[in-house]
Design a protein around this motif. Structure first.
Motif, PDB file in Angstrom:
ATOM      1  N   VAL A   1      12.567  51.391  64.402  1.00  0.00           N
ATOM      2  CA  VAL A   1      13.300  50.199  63.987  1.00  0.00           C
ATOM      3  C   VAL A   1      12.615  48.972  64.578  1.00  0.00           C
ATOM      4  CG1 VAL A   1      15.535  49.037  63.932  1.00  0.00           C
ATOM      5  CG2 VAL A   1      15.438  51.538  64.001  1.00  0.00           C
ATOM      6  N   LEU A   2      12.192  48.067  63.729  1.00  0.00           N
ATOM      7  CA  LEU A   2      11.445  46.879  64.156  1.00  0.00           C
ATOM      8  C   LEU A   2      12.237  45.631  63.795  1.00  0.00           C
ATOM      9  CD1 LEU A   2       7.981  48.108  62.846  1.00  0.00           C
ATOM     10  CD2 LEU A   2       8.890  48.310  65.172  1.00  0.00           C
ATOM     11  N   LEU A   3      12.428  44.744  64.773  1.00  0.00           N
ATOM     12  CA  LEU A   3      13.219  43.534  64.565  1.00  0.00           C
ATOM     13  C   LEU A   3      12.346  42.300  64.724  1.00  0.00           C
ATOM     14  CD1 LEU A   3      15.235  45.778  65.975  1.00  0.00           C
ATOM     15  CD2 LEU A   3      16.842  43.881  65.890  1.00  0.00           C
ATOM     16  N   SER A   4      12.475  41.377  63.791  1.00  0.00           N
ATOM     17  CA  SER A   4      11.691  40.142  63.824  1.00  0.00           C
ATOM     18  C   SER A   4      12.364  39.101  62.945  1.00  0.00           C
ATOM     19  CB  SER A   4      10.271  40.408  63.316  1.00  0.00           C
ATOM     20  OG  SER A   4       9.529  39.209  63.194  1.00  0.00           O
ATOM     21  N   THR A   5      12.368  37.848  63.383  1.00  0.00           N
ATOM     22  CA  THR A   5      12.892  36.794  62.514  1.00  0.00           C
ATOM     23  C   THR A   5      11.817  36.294  61.558  1.00  0.00           C
ATOM     24  OG1 THR A   5      12.436  35.133  64.224  1.00  0.00           O
ATOM     25  CG2 THR A   5      14.652  36.065  64.153  1.00  0.00           C
ATOM     26  N   SER A   6      10.579  36.252  62.016  1.00  0.00           N
ATOM     27  CA  SER A   6       9.497  35.759  61.164  1.00  0.00           C
ATOM     28  C   SER A   6       8.921  36.846  60.267  1.00  0.00           C
ATOM     29  CB  SER A   6       8.366  35.173  62.019  1.00  0.00           C
ATOM     30  OG  SER A   6       7.679  36.207  62.718  1.00  0.00           O
ATOM     31  N   GLY A   7       8.927  38.087  60.766  1.00  0.00           N
ATOM     32  CA  GLY A   7       8.293  39.167  60.034  1.00  0.00           C
ATOM     33  C   GLY A   7       6.775  39.085  60.052  1.00  0.00           C
ATOM     34  N   LYS A   8       6.224  38.349  61.006  1.00  0.00           N
ATOM     35  CA  LYS A   8       4.780  38.128  61.027  1.00  0.00           C
ATOM     36  C   LYS A   8       4.102  38.628  62.297  1.00  0.00           C
ATOM     37  CE  LYS A   8       5.230  33.918  58.227  1.00  0.00           C
ATOM     38  NZ  LYS A   8       5.026  32.444  58.199  1.00  0.00           N
TER      39      LYS A   8
ATOM     40  N   LEU B   1       6.001  42.009  57.484  1.00  0.00           N
ATOM     41  CA  LEU B   1       6.635  43.198  58.041  1.00  0.00           C
ATOM     42  C   LEU B   1       7.482  43.904  56.991  1.00  0.00           C
ATOM     43  CD1 LEU B   1       7.092  44.991  60.484  1.00  0.00           C
ATOM     44  CD2 LEU B   1       8.976  43.488  61.171  1.00  0.00           C
ATOM     45  N   ALA B   2       8.176  43.140  56.169  1.00  0.00           N
ATOM     46  CA  ALA B   2       8.990  43.737  55.107  1.00  0.00           C
ATOM     47  C   ALA B   2       8.137  44.587  54.177  1.00  0.00           C
ATOM     48  CB  ALA B   2       9.708  42.646  54.322  1.00  0.00           C
ATOM     49  N   ALA B   3       6.914  44.129  53.943  1.00  0.00           N
ATOM     50  CA  ALA B   3       6.011  44.863  53.053  1.00  0.00           C
ATOM     51  C   ALA B   3       5.386  46.076  53.737  1.00  0.00           C
ATOM     52  CB  ALA B   3       4.911  43.935  52.555  1.00  0.00           C
ATOM     53  N   ALA B   4       5.419  46.113  55.073  1.00  0.00           N
ATOM     54  CA  ALA B   4       4.725  47.173  55.812  1.00  0.00           C
ATOM     55  C   ALA B   4       5.607  48.370  56.144  1.00  0.00           C
ATOM     56  CB  ALA B   4       4.147  46.599  57.109  1.00  0.00           C
TER      57      ALA B   4
ATOM     58  N   THR C   1      14.605  41.646  59.376  1.00  0.00           N
ATOM     59  CA  THR C   1      13.770  40.449  59.413  1.00  0.00           C
ATOM     60  C   THR C   1      14.537  39.228  58.926  1.00  0.00           C
ATOM     61  OG1 THR C   1      12.884  40.487  57.152  1.00  0.00           O
ATOM     62  CG2 THR C   1      11.822  41.934  58.779  1.00  0.00           C
ATOM     63  N   GLY C   2      13.841  38.081  59.019  1.00  0.00           N
ATOM     64  CA  GLY C   2      14.332  36.873  58.386  1.00  0.00           C
ATOM     65  C   GLY C   2      14.015  36.919  56.894  1.00  0.00           C
ATOM     66  N   ALA C   3      13.949  35.748  56.311  1.00  0.00           N
ATOM     67  CA  ALA C   3      13.840  35.652  54.853  1.00  0.00           C
ATOM     68  C   ALA C   3      12.580  36.307  54.303  1.00  0.00           C
ATOM     69  CB  ALA C   3      13.872  34.181  54.443  1.00  0.00           C
TER      70      ALA C   3
END
Length: 216
Positions: free
Chosen positions: A138-145, A174-177, A167-169
């Protein structure tokens, strides 16, 4: 806004009409922040079925003896560690402990890996060490970068572990990975606040299965 005298000075009590011209700048900032967080947290309603599906999947993996690995940077690290503590400890009532590790909390590993291999590898190398097929990362990030989370997602895929992200928007790398993502739109601080609610909703939804699994 009504004014009351206290022993340490003048205080202001908000009325149902909201802040007035007498409201201090600090109070206005607080109220504006709270007001901004409400729609971001409320947007989780749109993800209700998605969160429930995550809960069912993660609980089944944990009951089957798999483990959960979690990671994030900064405030997202705190949210990730909150999730793992609810699983190794307890969320609501007594039940068996389940295997959950916050990778960023392994301070000696993080500093050794960062020193020897670079900060981008601090999570990925731990995933390669701990993750097995069927585990969940489980990976958490607001930027996803964040490069270190992107590397962790790749390491999870190589290990045969399922990777999910908060993630954020969208769109973000990260969303793609990862295998699956729940993306929340809003300012970074409000996204992190919503992610904590998401973590608690996830834990609450997992509890029945985790309790049943512990009695087998």
């Amino acid at each position: 806004m009504t004014i009351e005298q206290t022993g340490i000075g003048t205080t202001e009590t908000p009325t149902s009409d909201g802040p007035t011209s007498d409201t201090s700048a600090s109070t206005r900032t607080v109220l504006e922040h709270i007001a901004a967080s409400v729609p971001v947290i409320a947007s989780l309603v749109d993800h209700g079925d998605h969160i429930a599906a995550w809960a069912d999947d993660i609980a089944a993996r944990l009951v089957a003896g798999r483990r959960l690995l979690a990671a994030g940077n900064g405030g997202s690290a705190a949210e990730a560690q909150h999730l793992t503590s609810e699983l190794t400890g307890r969320f609501d009532g007594d039940r068996p402990a389940y295997s959950a590790i916050s990778l960023h909390a392994e301070t000696s590993a993080v500093t050794a890996i960062g020193n020897d291999y670079g900060f981008e590898e601090v999570f990925a190398r731990q995933v390669r060490a701990h993750a097995r097929a069927g585990d969940v990362v489980v990976l958490l990030s607001t930027s996803g970068k964040s490069p270190n989370l992107l590397a962790a997602a790749a390491a999870a895929r190589d290990a045969g572990a399922r990777s999910i992200a908060m993630t954020g928007a969208l769109p973000n790398p990260l969303a793609a990975a990862v295998d699956d993502v729940i993306a929340i739109d809003g300012p970074s601080a409000n996204v992190q606040e919503a992610q904590l609610v998401l973590v608690h909703a996830l834990c609450r939804a997992m509890e029945p299965a985790l309790r049943r699994g512990g009695t087998r």
